[in-house]
Write an enzyme that holds these catalytic residues in place. Sequence first.
Site, PDB file in Angstrom:
ATOM      1  N   CYS A 158       0.821  -1.226   0.000  1.00 20.20           N
ATOM      2  CA  CYS A 158       0.000   0.000   0.000  1.00 20.20           C
ATOM      3  C   CYS A 158       0.851   1.271   0.000  1.00 20.20           C
ATOM      4  CB  CYS A 158      -0.919   0.033   1.213  1.00 20.20           C
ATOM      5  SG  CYS A 158      -2.081  -1.326   1.239  1.00 20.20           S
ATOM      6  N   HIS A 180      -3.437   7.253   2.736  1.00 22.89           N
ATOM      7  CA  HIS A 180      -3.881   5.955   2.232  1.00 22.89           C
ATOM      8  C   HIS A 180      -5.278   5.662   2.779  1.00 22.89           C
ATOM      9  CE1 HIS A 180      -4.270   1.876   1.190  1.00 22.89           C
ATOM     10  NE2 HIS A 180      -3.961   1.381   2.371  1.00 22.89           N
ATOM     11  N   ASN A 202     -10.470   0.540  -0.550  1.00 21.38           N
ATOM     12  CA  ASN A 202      -9.023   0.621  -0.305  1.00 21.38           C
ATOM     13  C   ASN A 202      -8.329   0.073  -1.550  1.00 21.38           C
ATOM     14  OD1 ASN A 202      -6.396  -0.195   0.369  1.00 21.38           O
ATOM     15  ND2 ASN A 202      -6.920  -0.701   2.476  1.00 21.38           N
TER      16      ASN A 202
HETATM   17  O1  UT7 Z   1      -4.424  -1.207   3.343  1.00 22.87           O
HETATM   18  C1  UT7 Z   1      -3.612  -2.135   3.962  1.00 22.87           C
HETATM   19  C2  UT7 Z   1      -3.775  -2.105   5.395  1.00 22.87           C
HETATM   20  N1  UT7 Z   1      -5.004  -2.761   5.759  1.00 22.87           N
HETATM   21  C3  UT7 Z   1      -5.790  -2.242   6.700  1.00 22.87           C
HETATM   22  O2  UT7 Z   1      -5.528  -1.174   7.167  1.00 22.87           O
HETATM   23  C4  UT7 Z   1      -6.958  -3.078   7.200  1.00 22.87           C
HETATM   24  C5  UT7 Z   1      -7.044  -3.014   8.693  1.00 22.87           C
HETATM   25  N2  UT7 Z   1      -8.099  -3.822   9.238  1.00 22.87           N
HETATM   26  C6  UT7 Z   1      -9.411  -3.564   9.020  1.00 22.87           C
HETATM   27  O3  UT7 Z   1      -9.765  -2.661   8.306  1.00 22.87           O
HETATM   28  C7  UT7 Z   1     -10.423  -4.383   9.757  1.00 22.87           C
HETATM   29  O4  UT7 Z   1      -9.756  -5.302  10.602  1.00 22.87           O
HETATM   30  C8  UT7 Z   1     -11.413  -5.185   8.848  1.00 22.87           C
HETATM   31  C9  UT7 Z   1     -12.360  -4.231   8.162  1.00 22.87           C
HETATM   32  C10 UT7 Z   1     -10.666  -5.996   7.843  1.00 22.87           C
HETATM   33  C11 UT7 Z   1     -12.251  -6.120   9.723  1.00 22.87           C
HETATM   34  O5  UT7 Z   1     -12.947  -5.376  10.705  1.00 22.87           O
HETATM   35  P1  UT7 Z   1     -12.841  -5.758  12.242  1.00 22.87           P
HETATM   36  O6  UT7 Z   1     -13.704  -4.829  12.954  1.00 22.87           O
HETATM   37  O7  UT7 Z   1     -11.386  -5.802  12.622  1.00 22.87           O
HETATM   38  O8  UT7 Z   1     -13.461  -7.210  12.239  1.00 22.87           O
HETATM   39  P2  UT7 Z   1     -12.866  -8.543  12.863  1.00 22.87           P
HETATM   40  O9  UT7 Z   1     -11.980  -9.220  11.866  1.00 22.87           O
HETATM   41  O10 UT7 Z   1     -12.317  -8.273  14.234  1.00 22.87           O
HETATM   42  O11 UT7 Z   1     -14.186  -9.393  13.034  1.00 22.87           O
HETATM   43  C12 UT7 Z   1     -15.224  -9.000  13.982  1.00 22.87           C
HETATM   44  C13 UT7 Z   1     -16.426  -9.870  13.740  1.00 22.87           C
HETATM   45  C14 UT7 Z   1     -16.077 -11.364  13.638  1.00 22.87           C
HETATM   46  O12 UT7 Z   1     -17.134 -12.076  14.204  1.00 22.87           O
HETATM   47  P3  UT7 Z   1     -17.044 -12.657  15.704  1.00 22.87           P
HETATM   48  O13 UT7 Z   1     -15.836 -13.539  15.731  1.00 22.87           O
HETATM   49  O14 UT7 Z   1     -16.908 -11.453  16.592  1.00 22.87           O
HETATM   50  O15 UT7 Z   1     -18.338 -13.371  15.877  1.00 22.87           O
HETATM   51  C15 UT7 Z   1     -16.038 -11.620  12.162  1.00 22.87           C
HETATM   52  O16 UT7 Z   1     -16.336 -12.960  11.820  1.00 22.87           O
HETATM   53  O17 UT7 Z   1     -17.030  -9.530  12.493  1.00 22.87           O
HETATM   54  C16 UT7 Z   1     -17.134 -10.708  11.666  1.00 22.87           C
HETATM   55  N3  UT7 Z   1     -16.974 -10.286  10.284  1.00 22.87           N
HETATM   56  C17 UT7 Z   1     -17.998  -9.886   9.518  1.00 22.87           C
HETATM   57  N4  UT7 Z   1     -19.316  -9.784   9.765  1.00 22.87           N
HETATM   58  C18 UT7 Z   1     -20.098  -9.346   8.767  1.00 22.87           C
HETATM   59  C19 UT7 Z   1     -15.821 -10.188   9.574  1.00 22.87           C
HETATM   60  N5  UT7 Z   1     -16.078  -9.728   8.329  1.00 22.87           N
HETATM   61  C20 UT7 Z   1     -17.430  -9.549   8.277  1.00 22.87           C
HETATM   62  C21 UT7 Z   1     -18.305  -9.102   7.266  1.00 22.87           C
HETATM   63  N6  UT7 Z   1     -19.618  -9.003   7.546  1.00 22.87           N
HETATM   64  N7  UT7 Z   1     -17.872  -8.735   6.027  1.00 22.87           N
END
Ligand code: UT7
Length: 335
Positions: A120, A262, A292
């Site tokens: 990125c 970014h 992104n």
């Molecule tokens: O550009 C390069 C650098 N990249 C970044 O900066 C990305 C940084 N990270 C993020 O943006 C976030 O971590 C994500 C958007 C990828 C994910 O969001 P999050 O709030 O960190 O979600 P998580 O992975 O901690 O998951 C929380 C919950 C989980 O469920 P449980 O285990 O709490 O029951 C996931 O299974 O949300 C669930 N989940 C979803 N639910 C509905 C994960 N993806 C989804 C989804 N829809 N698309």
Amino acid sequence: MTHTTPFGVRLAGTGSALPTRVLTNADFEGMVDTTSEWIVKRTGVHQRQILDESKGECAFELERLAITRAMEAAGIEGSDLDLLIVGSLTSEMRCPSNACRLVEAIGAQPAGAFDLNAACCGFVYSLNVADSLIRSGRHRAIGVIGCDALSPFLDYEERTVSILFGDAAGAVVLVRDDEHPERGCIYQKIESDGRGWENLYMPSRESDVPPNAPHSDVRVGCLRMNGREVYKFAVTKFQQVIEDALEQTGLAVDDVAQFVCHQSNIRIIESAKAKIGLPDEKVYINIDRCGNSSAGSVGLCLDELVRAGRITSGDTVVFVAFGAGLTWASSVWRV
Ligand code: UT7
């Protein structure tokens, strides 16, 4: 690192390109177990544009369009460039570089050409390298492109990674400015910490996958991300990188026209804005429309800002990015 040379570097023109296929959150609702509300709340993305491969769209084509538009804006021809740098992790072939093929496409031979993979950070790393090469006295005009088309490398059956990304290219033409030594990059940083690589990577083979890695259900050849770990890194690093850039240059937030960041996740950007006290009008956002786009995002934002008249000659602009590697970078410019 600050520069002092008897000549400056002018940001002579910008360009960008987006592919044509619009993928909305509603589309994802029909593909994976998710809701538009979850995606908007957790990422800020409403829609993203991705390659329509049936129309022949690819990273190379986005790059060609973006640099052509930047050259038009700069009023120069391909033959005026003496170097082309493509910051990207999604060049079509390992060899040759997309940069070399672009030299042919825009008639820039015998310009030097190379791809630079800093994930990125591709655009900001490349911008810093280009400024340094012009300051070295060895180059007069450099085309810089940041582009990623990650859509062919996303597993659209997995909901956490695929919802975040779109495809895009942004480009800039930099030229040596003998009349304005004050112009150009006044501070830059490119850094990395490979210890965090396995939080964001694209394995080519099963053996690239570390033991007990999360997201092992994502197909080999596709992007894997430990979102929570990347989020923790990004939210801290993003703030630190901006604070470092201000501290090292002695600039106050009021002195800066735009912070071009970014577009990782709206929550990461909003967190830094709140902690540092950056006003809304100085932090451009297009993640809602474009997602992104990895190395594409900063150059795309720059071009949209320039074309909207929100960055003009004499402005001070701070570019910031972070991503896989892990990498991070900043670049402070007097435009
Ligand atoms: O550009 C390069 C650098 N990249 C970044 O900066 C990305 C940084 N990270 C993020 O943006 C976030 O971590 C994500 C958007 C990828 C994910 O969001 P999050 O709030 O960190 O979600 P998580 O992975 O901690 O998951 C929380 C919950 C989980 O469920 P449980 O285990 O709490 O029951 C996931 O299974 O949300 C669930 N989940 C979803 N639910 C509905 C994960 N993806 C989804 C989804 N829809 N698309």
